[in-house]
Enzyme design. Structure first.
Site, PDB file in Angstrom:
ATOM      1  N   GLY A  29      49.994  34.135  39.344  1.00 39.46           N
ATOM      2  CA  GLY A  29      49.494  35.584  40.312  1.00 39.46           C
ATOM      3  C   GLY A  29      48.753  35.940  39.518  1.00 39.46           C
ATOM      4  O   GLY A  29      48.665  38.079  39.567  1.00 39.46           O
ATOM      5  N   ALA A  30      47.213  35.363  38.542  1.00 42.11           N
ATOM      6  CA  ALA A  30      46.960  36.612  37.821  1.00 42.11           C
ATOM      7  C   ALA A  30      45.324  36.398  37.935  1.00 42.11           C
ATOM      8  O   ALA A  30      44.410  36.618  37.146  1.00 42.11           O
ATOM      9  CB  ALA A  30      46.616  35.287  36.728  1.00 42.11           C
ATOM     10  N   ASN A  31      45.204  36.954  39.232  1.00 45.66           N
ATOM     11  CA  ASN A  31      44.312  37.122  40.066  1.00 45.66           C
ATOM     12  C   ASN A  31      43.845  38.601  40.110  1.00 45.66           C
ATOM     13  O   ASN A  31      42.358  39.189  40.516  1.00 45.66           O
ATOM     14  CB  ASN A  31      43.280  36.536  40.843  1.00 45.66           C
ATOM     15  CG  ASN A  31      44.042  36.475  42.071  1.00 45.66           C
ATOM     16  OD1 ASN A  31      45.534  36.442  41.893  1.00 45.66           O
ATOM     17  ND2 ASN A  31      44.114  36.373  43.605  1.00 45.66           N
ATOM     18  N   GLY A  33      45.864  42.476  39.194  1.00 46.71           N
ATOM     19  CA  GLY A  33      46.745  43.155  38.641  1.00 46.71           C
ATOM     20  C   GLY A  33      47.584  42.950  36.773  1.00 46.71           C
ATOM     21  O   GLY A  33      46.133  43.038  36.312  1.00 46.71           O
ATOM     22  N   ILE A  34      48.669  43.615  37.131  1.00 44.97           N
ATOM     23  CA  ILE A  34      49.662  43.073  35.781  1.00 44.97           C
ATOM     24  C   ILE A  34      49.251  41.111  35.286  1.00 44.97           C
ATOM     25  O   ILE A  34      48.944  41.220  34.288  1.00 44.97           O
ATOM     26  CB  ILE A  34      50.411  43.195  35.349  1.00 44.97           C
ATOM     27  CG1 ILE A  34      51.326  42.605  36.911  1.00 44.97           C
ATOM     28  CG2 ILE A  34      50.782  45.019  35.738  1.00 44.97           C
ATOM     29  CD1 ILE A  34      53.120  43.062  36.626  1.00 44.97           C
ATOM     30  N   GLY A  35      48.580  40.612  36.508  1.00 45.74           N
ATOM     31  CA  GLY A  35      49.011  38.862  36.238  1.00 45.74           C
ATOM     32  C   GLY A  35      47.432  38.979  35.469  1.00 45.74           C
ATOM     33  O   GLY A  35      47.183  38.202  34.167  1.00 45.74           O
ATOM     34  N   TYR A 182      63.024  42.826  48.881  1.00 45.76           N
ATOM     35  CA  TYR A 182      62.186  42.592  47.361  1.00 45.76           C
ATOM     36  C   TYR A 182      63.175  42.865  46.294  1.00 45.76           C
ATOM     37  O   TYR A 182      63.561  42.586  45.393  1.00 45.76           O
ATOM     38  CB  TYR A 182      61.501  43.570  47.539  1.00 45.76           C
ATOM     39  CG  TYR A 182      61.064  44.160  45.840  1.00 45.76           C
ATOM     40  CD1 TYR A 182      59.605  42.951  45.830  1.00 45.76           C
ATOM     41  CD2 TYR A 182      60.356  44.899  45.124  1.00 45.76           C
ATOM     42  CE1 TYR A 182      59.159  42.983  44.578  1.00 45.76           C
ATOM     43  CE2 TYR A 182      60.105  45.720  43.649  1.00 45.76           C
ATOM     44  CZ  TYR A 182      59.069  44.210  43.569  1.00 45.76           C
ATOM     45  OH  TYR A 182      58.855  44.018  42.504  1.00 45.76           O
TER      46      TYR A 182
END
Length: 303
Positions: A29-31, A33-35, A182
Site C-alpha cells: 500500500g505504498a501508493n 499516504g504514509i506508505g 477496524y
C-alpha cells in the site's frame, strides 16, 4: 500556540541515517499516504518494492519517488490483499525475480468500509488488514530468514485499544460495526506481531537476527477515512491536530531502519518510542489462538 500545537502533534522523528545499500524492502500500500512517504524515505537508502492493488496509481507514485530520490530501484508489483490468489501470485513472482529481502513493511489497510467480503469470503477489515498480511508474511518468511538480519514491521493503530478478537463471529456475520471492525483488525496486527516475535525468538538462541514489531503511526491526514463522510469532514476540521503523512511515516521508518532496534522484537511503538499496549494486545493465549485460527482460515500450516 498553533505552532507548538503542530509540533506536539508531529510527534517523534526517525533520526537514523542508516543506509540500505544492497538491501531490499517491500512496502504494501505504498501508493498513497504514509506508505508512500515511507517508500520515499527508504528509496533514499535502498531498493524499494511498492506492492499495491492499483497499478496505475502505484506507477504514478513510484515515478514521483524515483524523480525525487534519484533512485531508479523503485519497483511496482501488483498485490491485492483482499484476494489470497493475488497474494500467492505476488509472492511467487517476487521470489522468482528477487534474490534478497531484508525488510517487509505491512502497511496497507482499509478502514471503516461498509460491510463487504474479500474474494475468499473474509470480512474486509480482517481479510485485508490481518489475514492478507499474515499470508504474505508466511510466504516471504524463508527469504527474509536467508537474508537476516531482517525486519518485519506491522502498521497497527491506537485503535487496537478498542478491539477484541471475536472468535465466535470473526467475519462479522452476526453483528457488524465498521468502526469496531477496524479496531478488531488492528488488535489482530498487535497479536500477530507478538506471536510472530515469540516464534522467531524461540528458533534462534543467539542474538535476535530477525525481528517483528508493530506501531501506531499517529492520527494521520490520509485517504484511509474515505469510506466515511463524517470522518472525512471531521478530518478536515481538525487537520491542525492531525499528522501529515510524512510525520505519520516516521515510526514506520524508525522500526525499519533504526540501529538501536537491531535486536528489539515483539514491541509496539508510537512516535518513535515504545508505547502502551492494551491488555488484550498482551494476551498470549488469544495470540496463539488467533494464529492457529488464521492458519486454518488460510489453509496453511505455519509452525
Amino acid at each position: 500556540a498553533a505552532l507548538s500545537c503542530r509540533r506536539y502533534v508531529a510527534g517523534g522523528r526517525c533520526k537514523s541515517t542508516a543506509k540500505l545499500e544492497g538491501k531490499v524492502v517491500i512496502i504494501t500500500g505504498a501508493n498513497t499516504g504514509i506508505g508512500k512517504e515511507t517508500a520515499k524515505d527508504l528509496a533514499r537508502r535502498g531498493k524499494v518494492i511498492v506492492a499495491c492493488r492499483d497499478i496505475a496509481k502505484a506507477e504514478a507514485a513510484a515515478s514521483e519517488i524515483r524523480a525525487e530520490t534519484g533512485n531508479q530501484q523503485v519497483i511496482v508489483k501488483k498485490l491485492d490483499l483482499a484476494d489470497t490468489k493475488s497474494i500467492r501470485e505476488f509472492a511467487e513472482k517476487f521470489l522468482a525475480e528477487e534474490k534478497e529481502l531484508h525488510i517487509l513493511i505491512n502497511n496497507a489497510g482499509v478502514m471503516l468500509c461498509p460491510y463487504s467480503k474479500t474474494a475468499d469470503g473474509f470480512e474486509m477489515h480482517l481479510g485485508v488488514n490481518h489475514l492478507g498480511h499474515f499470508l504474505l508474511t508466511f510466504l516471504l518468511l524463508e527469504r527474509l530468514k536467508q537474508c537476516a538480519p531482517a525486519r518485519i514491521v506491522n502498521v497497527s493503530s491506537l485503535a487496537h485499544h478498542g478491539g477484541r478478537i471475536r472468535f465466535h463471529d470473526l467475519n462479522g456475520e452476526k453483528s457488524y460495526n465498521r468502526g469496531l471492525a477496524y479496531c478488531h483488525s488492528k488488535l489482530a496486527n498487535v497479536l500477530f506481531t507478538r506471536e510472530l516475535a515469540r516464534r522467531l525468538q524461540g528458533k534462534s538462541q543467539r542474538r535476535v537476527e530477525f525481528t517483528a514489531n508493530a506501531l501506531h503511526p499517529g492520527s494521520v491526514h490520509s485517504e484511509l477515512v474515505r469510506h466515511s463522510f463524517v470522518m472525512t469532514w471531521l478530518w478536515k476540521i481538525f487537520s491542525l491536530f492531525l499528522k501529515t503523512p510524512w510525520e505519520g511515516a516516521q515510526t514506520s521508518i524508525y522500526c525499519a531502519v533504526a540501529e538501536e532496534l537491531d535486536s528489539v522484537t515483539g514491541q509496539y511503538f508510537s512516535d518513535c518510542q515504545p508505547a502502551y499496549v492494551s491488555p488484550r494486545g498482551r494476551d498470549d493465549e488469544t495470540a496463539k489462538k488467533l494464529w492457529s485460527v488464521s492458519c486454518e482460515l488460510l489453509g496453511i500450516q505455519w509452525d
